[in-house]
Design an enzyme around this catalytic site. Structure first.
Site, PDB file in Angstrom:
ATOM      1  N   HIS B 259       0.834  -1.205   0.000  1.00 33.15           N
ATOM      2  CA  HIS B 259       0.000   0.000   0.000  1.00 33.15           C
ATOM      3  C   HIS B 259       0.872   1.260   0.000  1.00 33.15           C
ATOM      4  O   HIS B 259       0.709   2.144  -0.842  1.00 33.15           O
ATOM      5  CB  HIS B 259      -0.909  -0.034   1.239  1.00 33.15           C
ATOM      6  CG  HIS B 259      -1.777   1.176   1.404  1.00 33.15           C
ATOM      7  ND1 HIS B 259      -3.107   1.196   1.064  1.00 33.15           N
ATOM      8  CD2 HIS B 259      -1.498   2.424   1.860  1.00 33.15           C
ATOM      9  CE1 HIS B 259      -3.618   2.401   1.301  1.00 33.15           C
ATOM     10  NE2 HIS B 259      -2.650   3.161   1.799  1.00 33.15           N
ATOM     11  N   GLU B 260       1.797   1.303   0.916  1.00 28.30           N
ATOM     12  CA  GLU B 260       2.642   2.506   1.014  1.00 28.30           C
ATOM     13  C   GLU B 260       3.542   2.636  -0.212  1.00 28.30           C
ATOM     14  O   GLU B 260       3.866   3.752  -0.627  1.00 28.30           O
ATOM     15  CB  GLU B 260       3.458   2.494   2.316  1.00 28.30           C
ATOM     16  CG  GLU B 260       2.643   2.405   3.610  1.00 28.30           C
ATOM     17  CD  GLU B 260       1.561   3.468   3.763  1.00 28.30           C
ATOM     18  OE1 GLU B 260       1.626   4.518   3.101  1.00 28.30           O
ATOM     19  OE2 GLU B 260       0.607   3.216   4.546  1.00 28.30           O
ATOM     20  N   HIS B 263       1.761   4.779  -2.658  1.00 32.94           N
ATOM     21  CA  HIS B 263       1.922   6.222  -2.386  1.00 32.94           C
ATOM     22  C   HIS B 263       3.307   6.694  -2.815  1.00 32.94           C
ATOM     23  O   HIS B 263       3.465   7.756  -3.412  1.00 32.94           O
ATOM     24  CB  HIS B 263       1.747   6.504  -0.885  1.00 32.94           C
ATOM     25  CG  HIS B 263       0.336   6.407  -0.396  1.00 32.94           C
ATOM     26  ND1 HIS B 263      -0.689   7.162  -0.918  1.00 32.94           N
ATOM     27  CD2 HIS B 263      -0.223   5.656   0.586  1.00 32.94           C
ATOM     28  CE1 HIS B 263      -1.823   6.879  -0.276  1.00 32.94           C
ATOM     29  NE2 HIS B 263      -1.564   5.961   0.647  1.00 32.94           N
ATOM     30  N   GLU B 289      -4.857   7.593  -2.827  1.00 30.38           N
ATOM     31  CA  GLU B 289      -5.322   6.270  -2.377  1.00 30.38           C
ATOM     32  C   GLU B 289      -5.647   5.386  -3.582  1.00 30.38           C
ATOM     33  O   GLU B 289      -5.520   4.165  -3.509  1.00 30.38           O
ATOM     34  CB  GLU B 289      -6.530   6.404  -1.455  1.00 30.38           C
ATOM     35  CG  GLU B 289      -6.217   7.060  -0.109  1.00 30.38           C
ATOM     36  CD  GLU B 289      -5.218   6.270   0.735  1.00 30.38           C
ATOM     37  OE1 GLU B 289      -5.176   5.035   0.616  1.00 30.38           O
ATOM     38  OE2 GLU B 289      -4.456   6.901   1.500  1.00 30.38           O
TER      39      GLU B 289
END
Lengths: 490, 490
Positions: B259-260, B263, B289
């Protein structure tokens, strides 16, 4: 007229100024501990911007006017605050904001370039950054009135009132004695095998943690990290950061950790009431070193310390130390052993490393030595002073990061710190009695408490010379230090 | 009249403004990854000081005058820069400098209080900090003209032009379907034993490193650290920082890391020419997101990904996974399994966690729910939406750090990001064909390159709604997302 209002206003500005310094220290710590290498260029811009804003704010006319209104104060701490703020304001006022920003930027890109140059032992890649630092340093010096030596301007930054002449006087006294001590012990056939490892890194950290815990490190307020060139910093109250550099082939990191603890504990034990004021930091670099060097040497190489700690160390490195007696190990960590690296040096050769740098800094600034010729001069003088052959620049002129961040004038304070540390040590021993017995029990609290009472808690309330007077009743004096070395290495 | 001069001047001010943001991001990263806990109070002062200086500088009349002179520009990027700078200037101008400083301070002490409160599951100790945040948030909202919902002011910070009404429309469409999907799968008796470990932390880091390397993480510019509540940040060009939270009892950290990464890669792949301008960051929270959620879910829970990675994961955790077939594991990481923690949630229940927070934020701000009653309301609604019983506040209302740093209005963007991610995903698949085959070979480059070209490189050049239009030809639309879930969980 009441001083309450301008004093409050000044304190508010100084508190914000301290906040900027806090931010700059976090950015600096981060760039040396955490930042990915590719971030260096952008980070240098940030340092320059913060420095310019901070500089502009602090050097404002308003601060000058407030200082004028606060010329005579009754309260001793407030008077000290105003005195120090005035000193800093007067110095900063001379520096154009643009130059302050350029210097901050050069430091950011300089330390990143040094880091890569050292790793590759690539002097040529570092040379332009050093030349840039020297150019900036000359411009910086030109902002000040002429002094006996241009170098005095730089020294005064780190050590209020200190001049090159005073340093020369002390170093000249030391140099002959140190050289002759080295000569006398060059042939000592002490076995250094117990110090050559291998010492697995994880166990070295265990050893460091154990010592730090006994000294008084606690995780709520302190941390310890790995870095290329160890340092300690206190961004702000309750936030003490030590760094160390660990390699499997020796135990230097353990002594480095004790050294940085000394810096850390000085900052940690400053009276919290001084936080966010210019008084809330150690009073000078030499006084700071006079607190780091003893935790590394007077404590960390003492017989008492090793009586307590050697059994534990042996347990951590059974393969290497199983057959090494405590006395053998103790002698090994105290041997005079001329080497290449300042950070690894014993107590005697250390001073010669510093004297070399002090001489070179002056020669670089006057142009007597050109930056491009530095490796050659360095290597020749290492041969002359210490009798060692420098195999490459990583183990020579590139070993220290100081010049990459424009720290010219700092090196002498290490050796002045050694000198002062023994002056203070004698006083502590006179009052506390035999410390070795306590160390042998793993107890360091009485020493720390004595230092807190006499040195640490005052922060910068007293200028370095005054603090030394108050603690020892003396001026800067190399004799106790020489006496200590003579006795130890008799 | 030429625009060259005011444009250069504006860019110089914006570059310095970006430097301040860089510093604030390092301070923030540091406070959540490195800072000793006792440093929080001093750090909050620093954040407040930097914020005030930055705010004062950026909201100056000079910036307003420059913006006026730059009303119409031909160059598309310059016009976008001025548009965004004006938006930010107009918003910031409404906030008194003092309030900006108070908010920064409250965030610093708030997140430290949250950290301790969560560790001890001690709601009462956190309550005053939440109440302070709510008070500040109300004062902040009052600085803006009345909107249909006060919440719109907060949403617009993260998602330009988004209103509570639009969010409600999307969430209402989702809520019924999600609840019914959960109901339908509640009784699936999927074995979650392969996800319960134990998974030794060091091996989890090896797994994360392996995945990150395949995705395109490289140490020159990126780093990954442990923290209590994972996040990603880019202080500046060449400096991408991911964080993760690793526990032995599950593999959540691996999905969090992916997930990170999403980003991080968005920020990393922004055109470097936009650095030190307001365009040099992702365009909105929902678009951000929409880039993190797919690397976690559309890539990280795909069959192709696990065909490539499962053998390696099994090698890292032989004790737990030796007897678990790839298909069993694949089904386990994709099971609908109502739970307590948003960060651990599957793709279906995740939306319900968000809807809960979105509702509560609005109710807190209007006062319909008092802060002190929050745990009770939270627990009741978790039972209602997800059928789970909350055992303590650490696993309930204290699980997320967002409110401790005043992030009200951010949560909805997670779910909007899910919605958008599938809209973009369908477009990517239409152009790139079957991505699963590439994933099965450990190849993620074509997807990343497509996203770079269509999304990442633009930074904030296009507002979120315009970017979505350009990439997908559509408005925000929950149907593709619902279609994806229905197909996946058929």
């Amino acid at each position: 007229m009441t001083v309450a209002e301008p004093l409050e206003r000044l304190k508010a500005i100084l508190a914000e100024s301290d906040d900027f310094e806090h931010a700059e220290q976090v950015l600096d710590w981060d760039s040396r501990v955490s930042m990915p290498p590719a971030g260096a260029e952008a980070r240098a811009d940030v340092s320059a911007t913060l420095t310019r804003h901070h500089h502009e704010r602090f050097t404002s006319d308003e601060v000058g006017e407030l200082l004028e209104q606060l010329d005579t104060l009754d309260d001793e701490t407030d008077a000290a605050l105003v005195r120090l703020a005035r000193r800093e304001w007067e110095r900063a006022r001379r520096i154009p904001t643009e130059l302050a920003g350029e210097m901050a930027h050069a430091n950011g890109v300089g330390v990143a370039a040094w880091d890569q140059a050292k790793a590759a032992s690539d002097w040529d890649s570092f040379l332009p950054f050093l030349e840039r630092q020297l150019e900036l340093k000359r411009r910086y010096i030109e902002c000040f009135p002429a002094t006996a030596a241009a170098y005095d301007v730089l020294l005064d930054q780190y050590e209020e009132g200190m001049t090159a002449e005073q340093v020369v006087r002390v170093f000249d006294r030391l140099k002959g004695e140190l050289v002759s001590l080295v000569e006398r012990h060059r042939e000592d056939a002490l076995d250094d095998a117990p110090l050559r490892g291998p010492f697995p890194v994880a166990a070295q950290y265990e050893a460091g943690d154990c010592v730090l815990e006994a000294f008084g490190f606690e995780k709520q307020s302190w941390r310890l990290d790995e870095t290329a060139h160890p340092f300690a910093t206190k961004p702000g109250l309750g936030d003490i950061r030590l760094t160390t550099h660990t390699v499997e082939t020796d135990l230097t990191s353990l002594f480095g950790t004790m050294h940085e603890f000394g810096h850390g504990v000085y900052e940690f034990d400053i009276d919290p009431a001084l936080a966010r004021t210019p008084l809330g930091r150690g009073t000078s670099s030499a006084i700071h070193e006079s607190q780091s060097r003893p935790w590394e040497n007077l404590v960390g190489r003492s017989r008492g310390f090793w009586r307590w700690f050697y059994p534990q160390l042996r347990g951590l490195f059974p393969d290497v130390l199983h057959d090494v007696e405590e006395e053998t190990f103790f002698l090994a960590v105290n041997a005079i052993r001329p080497g290449l690296i300042r950070g690894d040096a014993d107590e005697v050769t250390y001073g010669l490393h510093i004297i070399l740098r002090f001489e070179l800094e002056q020669e670089l600034l006057t142009g007597m030595v050109a930056a491009r010729d530095l490796p050659e001069v360095w290597n020749a003088r290492m041969k002359e002073y210490l009798g060692v052959d420098v195999p490459d620049d990583a183990h020579g002129v590139l070993q220290d990061m100081h010049w990459s961040i424009g720290f010219f004038g700092y090196f002498p304070t290490y050796q002045l710190g050694n000198v002062i540390s023994v002056q203070i040590w004698e006083r502590a021993r006179a009052e506390l009695g035999d410390l070795e017995e306590q160390f042998a029990l793993g107890e360091f609290g009485r020493l720390r408490e004595w230092l807190r009472e006499h040195v640490y808690r005052h922060g910068s309330t007293y200028p370095p010379r005054e603090l030394l007077q108050r603690v020892t009743g003396s001026e800067l004096d190399p004799e106790p230090y020489l006496g200590y070395l003579r006795t130890k290495f008799a």
